[in-house]
Write an enzyme that holds these catalytic residues in place. Structure first.
Site, PDB file in Angstrom:
ATOM      1  N   MET A  57      56.880  20.380  38.727  1.00 16.71           N
ATOM      2  CA  MET A  57      55.889  19.407  39.196  1.00 16.71           C
ATOM      3  C   MET A  57      55.075  19.246  37.957  1.00 16.71           C
ATOM      4  SD  MET A  57      54.419  21.317  42.693  1.00 16.71           S
ATOM      5  CE  MET A  57      53.047  20.035  42.539  1.00 16.71           C
ATOM      6  N   CYS A  80      62.506  11.315  41.377  1.00 19.15           N
ATOM      7  CA  CYS A  80      60.961  11.223  41.033  1.00 19.15           C
ATOM      8  C   CYS A  80      60.576   9.721  41.756  1.00 19.15           C
ATOM      9  CB  CYS A  80      60.889  11.060  39.516  1.00 19.15           C
ATOM     10  SG  CYS A  80      59.188  10.933  39.187  1.00 19.15           S
ATOM     11  N   LYS A 131      69.108  16.285  41.260  1.00 21.33           N
ATOM     12  CA  LYS A 131      68.196  16.353  42.359  1.00 21.33           C
ATOM     13  C   LYS A 131      68.063  15.050  42.979  1.00 21.33           C
ATOM     14  CE  LYS A 131      63.662  18.005  43.789  1.00 21.33           C
ATOM     15  NZ  LYS A 131      62.223  18.589  43.368  1.00 21.33           N
ATOM     16  N   ASN A 184      64.565  20.978  49.480  1.00 23.52           N
ATOM     17  CA  ASN A 184      63.045  21.100  49.056  1.00 23.52           C
ATOM     18  C   ASN A 184      62.499  20.458  49.950  1.00 23.52           C
ATOM     19  OD1 ASN A 184      61.677  19.195  46.480  1.00 23.52           O
ATOM     20  ND2 ASN A 184      61.226  21.193  46.913  1.00 23.52           N
ATOM     21  N   GLY A 189      57.637  23.895  45.489  1.00 24.57           N
ATOM     22  CA  GLY A 189      57.032  23.212  44.530  1.00 24.57           C
ATOM     23  C   GLY A 189      55.459  23.500  45.084  1.00 24.57           C
ATOM     24  N   ARG A 190      54.855  22.663  45.673  1.00 24.72           N
ATOM     25  CA  ARG A 190      53.453  22.535  45.898  1.00 24.72           C
ATOM     26  C   ARG A 190      52.682  23.973  46.650  1.00 24.72           C
ATOM     27  NH1 ARG A 190      52.485  17.200  49.155  1.00 24.72           N
ATOM     28  NH2 ARG A 190      54.345  17.659  50.144  1.00 24.72           N
TER      29      ARG A 190
END
Length: 316
Positions: A17, A99, A138, A198, A222-223
């Site tokens: 991130m 992304c 990814k 994810n 992640g978050r």
């Protein structure tokens, strides 16, 4: 569960991130039993040009993958041969085809490449040819729909990526809406290489449920880890049948170490500026957090930040 060819740790990853999961945060996460991390996104082109800031950002330690983005094959070759192959501070290379940031997309990098599957294949093949370490990829499910998600995943497999991470949203969704885990599972069923899921893994119980299923080969968080690096220790504890409960002292000492690592790696001004957003996340479950956040802009020195951390967390 298929084995991921980078080690024998639990297949649990810290997702990259930008602006959050730098080397200081990754160090804190590793101290909280994180098995694997992926670096912040690194421009292959900038690295091939010997850009000093890019090379600095790419520094890492621990069980980490270096994530590269770009679309120029020669840039990947130079970045790998001249800069990455001589290094031993990371375990594998991860290629970003997911992304959603407008700047990245407009430059035909990241998720934009989902429109050009043959280019994705060429990039993976180039990296596999020149890298002396495993290469993963990814992806997102697509640009505005997931109609071609399985097809793209198979192209990634055919290009001989060692494993694949799938974020369960399209590019146009950004980080809103629910991640489509049914599609992630379908992609996994269609491939023979390991697939990491994810998106929306927001608790240790959710993570464990996925890891104990037969639907996925690993998870990437992640978050949910920002402001809560303890989630990894909680997951591992559940998997190993250990009791674990975060207490106020552990939270306080972890936050202090995190800020110390940041000041060491970035210096006072950048560390103070960067840590404000981390402190906001650490405050997530604290009473009165919205009012406290408004005052964080007044913190302008290491001493001020240390006093704020002491005031907010040392008396819990």
């Amino acid at each position: 569960m298929r084995k991921i060819p980078i080690g024998d740790e639990y297949p649990i990853f810290l997702a990259p991130m930008a602006g959050y999961t730098d080397i200081s945060f990754r160090k804190i996460a590793f101290e909280n039993e994180l098995p694997y991390a992926v670096s912040e996104m690194i421009s292959a082109k900038a690295m091939s040009y010997n850009d000093k800031r890019t090379l600095e950002i790419s520094k890492t330690e621990g069980r980490c993958g270096i994530q590269l983005f770009g679309h120029e094959l020669e840039a990947f070759r130079i970045a790998i041969e001249e800069h990455l192959n001589p290094r031993d501070d990371f375990l594998w290379i991860d290629l970003n085809f997911g992304c959603p940031a407008p700047k990245i997309f407009k430059n035909q990098d990241g998720s934009s490449l989902l429109q050009y599957p043959n280019k994705i294949s060429d990039i993976i093949k180039t990296c596999k040819k020149y890298s002396n370490k495993p290469v993963s990829a990814k992806m997102r499910l697509g640009i505005d729909n997931s109609d071609n998600a399985i097809e793209i995943a198979k192209i990634i497999e055919d290009a001989e990526a060692d494993f694949l991470t799938v974020h369960g949203r399209t590019r146009d969704m950004g980080y809103s809406g629910a991640a489509d885990w049914d599609m992630i599972f379908k992609i996994r069923e269609s491939l023979s290489i390991p697939v990491i899921g994810n998106g929306d893994i927001n608790s240790a119980s959710c993570a464990v449920k996925l890891l104990q299923s037969n639907d996925i080969d690993g998870i990437s968080i992640g978050r949910a880890a920002v402001g809560n690096p303890f989630i990894f220790k909680e997951i591992i504890s559940i998997l190993e049948g250990r009791d674990y409960k975060l207490d106020a002292k552990e939270r306080y000492t972890t936050i202090k170490r995190h800020f110390k690592y940041l000041t060491k790696s970035k210096g006072e001004r950048r560390a103070v500026n960067d840590f404000r957003k981390h402190l906001m996340k650490y405050l997530n479950e604290k009473e009165g957090a919205p009012l406290i956040r408004k005052s964080l802009g007044e913190i302008n020195s290491i001493e001020d930040m240390d006093r704020a951390i002491d005031f907010l967390f040392d008396k819990d």
